[in-house]
Write an enzyme that holds these catalytic residues in place. Structure first.
Site, PDB file in Angstrom:
ATOM      1  N   HIS A  99       0.882  -1.168   0.000  1.00 25.36           N
ATOM      2  CA  HIS A  99       0.000   0.000   0.000  1.00 25.36           C
ATOM      3  C   HIS A  99       0.918   1.217   0.000  1.00 25.36           C
ATOM      4  CE1 HIS A  99      -2.384  -2.975   2.329  1.00 25.36           C
ATOM      5  NE2 HIS A  99      -3.468  -2.358   1.896  1.00 25.36           N
ATOM      6  N   ASP A 102       2.266   1.935   3.379  1.00 22.00           N
ATOM      7  CA  ASP A 102       3.277   1.040   3.965  1.00 22.00           C
ATOM      8  C   ASP A 102       4.677   1.581   3.737  1.00 22.00           C
ATOM      9  OD1 ASP A 102       1.103  -0.671   4.213  1.00 22.00           O
ATOM     10  OD2 ASP A 102       1.613  -1.777   2.384  1.00 22.00           O
TER      11      ASP A 102
HETATM   12  C1  XUL Z   1      -7.733  -6.456   4.326  1.00 20.58           C
HETATM   13  C2  XUL Z   1      -6.901  -6.900   3.218  1.00 20.58           C
HETATM   14  C3  XUL Z   1      -5.989  -5.891   2.633  1.00 20.58           C
HETATM   15  C4  XUL Z   1      -5.883  -5.969   1.147  1.00 20.58           C
HETATM   16  C5  XUL Z   1      -5.106  -4.834   0.538  1.00 20.58           C
HETATM   17  O1  XUL Z   1      -8.551  -7.414   4.855  1.00 20.58           O
HETATM   18  O2  XUL Z   1      -6.943  -8.047   2.840  1.00 20.58           O
HETATM   19  O3  XUL Z   1      -4.745  -6.032   3.226  1.00 20.58           O
HETATM   20  O4  XUL Z   1      -5.289  -7.151   0.745  1.00 20.58           O
HETATM   21  O5  XUL Z   1      -5.607  -3.590   0.882  1.00 20.58           O
END
Ligand code: XUL
Ligand code: CO
Length: 439
Positions: A99, A102
């Protein structure tokens, strides 16, 4: 600078090995079903769970060191880059997922956040060039900041829609810079708590507007990868719009997005929706929309998203069966959206957790290949529908009969009630036998 000086390069040591820091099943170059294991499995490190999540939960603070010697926020982010690539190199992991949030601290506003990202992303890119490690997919965190309290694309406030769009634009830019194969939308807070305050139809239209804008922008910038939606039924909102694979497919079809989007199926999200992991994978696959996998598992006794490392061999076998049935991943792979339990707080635990997950999927791959070679299950399924290969069944499939023809035909059948056995218990025994013999 080494961040994990006591951890050696993790090697394959064979299934009977008792070496803790070694693979028992994952033998990267071993050819299974026509190609090396590493090309089938395409393992990815999740930056968030591995590099940032420190064990904080609603009852207590973190138990794990994810600062890697950094003191200021920026120094922590910089050290995480070094730690991440050392971690992936030592495990032989070829991809990562991230993300925006992150990688760099958010700072006081969006401008500062993006300036921080501009410092960190060239460092990540340099490590990618040095190691050959690739980006499986990127995404933006448009759910954590308090401004997303009512959602991002589905917020009641148009300014928040714009904030989300700006974050997504930047995250797409970074994904392109990394040469990423995919871009994920997980609808963090895209859902609702109560219909008493929600215009559901309008919110879902807006979600489609945001995704369409992102798709158009990405394609205009030359992004050739796949866009994914990651279904999840609940948590954090009571009711998420991307409930499960079927719901997301209906959404993609309604808004004409099937050409650019596939699904990123997560095991624990499947079970939260009261489905099996295999069910969600199969729904995506039979609709030509299985893109990528978030590999983890939930706890059958807990009703939330525990994001545990996947160690259930039935699940990994049946998941890899779906992957083999679709002919393998193209842009997708297996991202460990999984975190160590809060008491597993050492850096060594992170390695042991990935070893367990990678070995479980490597076993699953071997077992799935063995099931396909064994052929009994596939043959049983094919034979089960043999009545559609001739006679009236073939006419139904070929569209050669109307309802009246079937009416006449059925009357002529006389009494016909009991069909052939579904033989579920026999098939479960076959599954066990092949799994136990597969290695
Ligand atoms: C949340 C989840 C996230 C997504 C990416 O449950 O799975 O980490 O994979 O935003
Ligand atoms: Co996920």
């Amino acid at each position: 600078m080494q961040y994990f000086p006591n951890i050696p390069k993790i090697e394959y040591a064979g299934k009977n090995s008792r070496r803790e820091l070694a693979f028992k099943h994952y033998d990267p170059d071993k050819v299974v079903a026509g190609k090396p294991m590493k090309d089938h499995l395409k393992f990815a490190m999740s930056w968030w769970h591995t590099m940032t999540a420190d064990g904080t939960d609603m009852f207590g603070v973190g138990t794990m060191d994810k600062k890697f010697g950094g003191v200021s926020d920026m120094k922590v982010s910089k050290n995480r880059v070094g730690a991440a690539f050392e971690f992936m190199e030592k495990l032989g992991i070829g991809y990562f997922c991230f993300h925006d949030k992150d990688l760099a601290p958010e700072g006081k506003d969006l401008k500062t956040f993006h300036e921080n990202l501009d410092v960190i992303t060239p460092m990540v890119k340099a490590e990618m060039d040095r190691t050959g490690i690739k980006c499986l997919w990127g995404t933006s965190n448009v759910f954590g900041n308090p401004r997303y309290v009512h959602g991002a694309g589905t917020s009641c406030d148009a300014n928040i829609f714009a904030y989300a769009a700006a974050q997504i634009k930047k995250a797409i830019d970074i994904t392109i810079e990394f040469g990423g194969d995919g871009y994920v939308f997980w609808g963090g807070r895209e859902g609702y708590e109560t219909l008493l305050n929600t215009d559901m139809g309008f919110e879902i239209d807006n979600l489609a507007r945001l995704l369409t804008l992102a798709r158009d922008y990405g394609r205009a910038q030359g992004f050739k990868g796949c866009f994914y939606i990651e279904p999840k039924p609940k948590e954090p909102t009571k009711h998420q719009y991307d409930f499960d694979a079927s719901t997301v497919l209906a959404f993609l079809r309604k808004y004409d997005l099937m050409g650019d989007f596939k699904l990123n199926i997560e095991a624990n999200h499947a079970t939260l929706a009261q489905h099996t992991f295999q069910h969600e994978l199969a729904v995506a696959r039979v609709n030509d929309a299985l893109g990528s996998i978030d590999a983890n598992q939930g706890d059958p006794n807990l009703g939330w998203d525990t994001d545990q490392f996947p160690t259930n061999l039935y699940d990994t076998t049946l998941a890899m069966l779906e992957v083999l049935r679709m002919g393998g991943f193209t842009t997708g792979g297996l991202n460990f959206d999984a975190k160590c339990r809060r008491p597993s707080m050492t850096h060594e635990d992170m390695f042991l957790a990935y070893i367990a997950g990678m070995d479980s999927f490597a076993f699953g791959l071997k077992a799935a290949d063995a099931l396909m070679k064994d052929g009994r299950i596939d043959k049983f399924v094919s034979d089960r529908y043999s009545s559609y290969k001739k006679g009236i069944g073939k006419k139904i499939v070929d569209g050669k009969v109307g309802l009246e023809d079937l009416y006449k035909y059925a009357l002529g059948l006389g009494e016909y009630t009991v069909g052939t056995s579904g033989r579920q218990e026999y098939l479960e025994e076959v599954l066990n036998q092949v799994m136990l013999e597969s290695d």
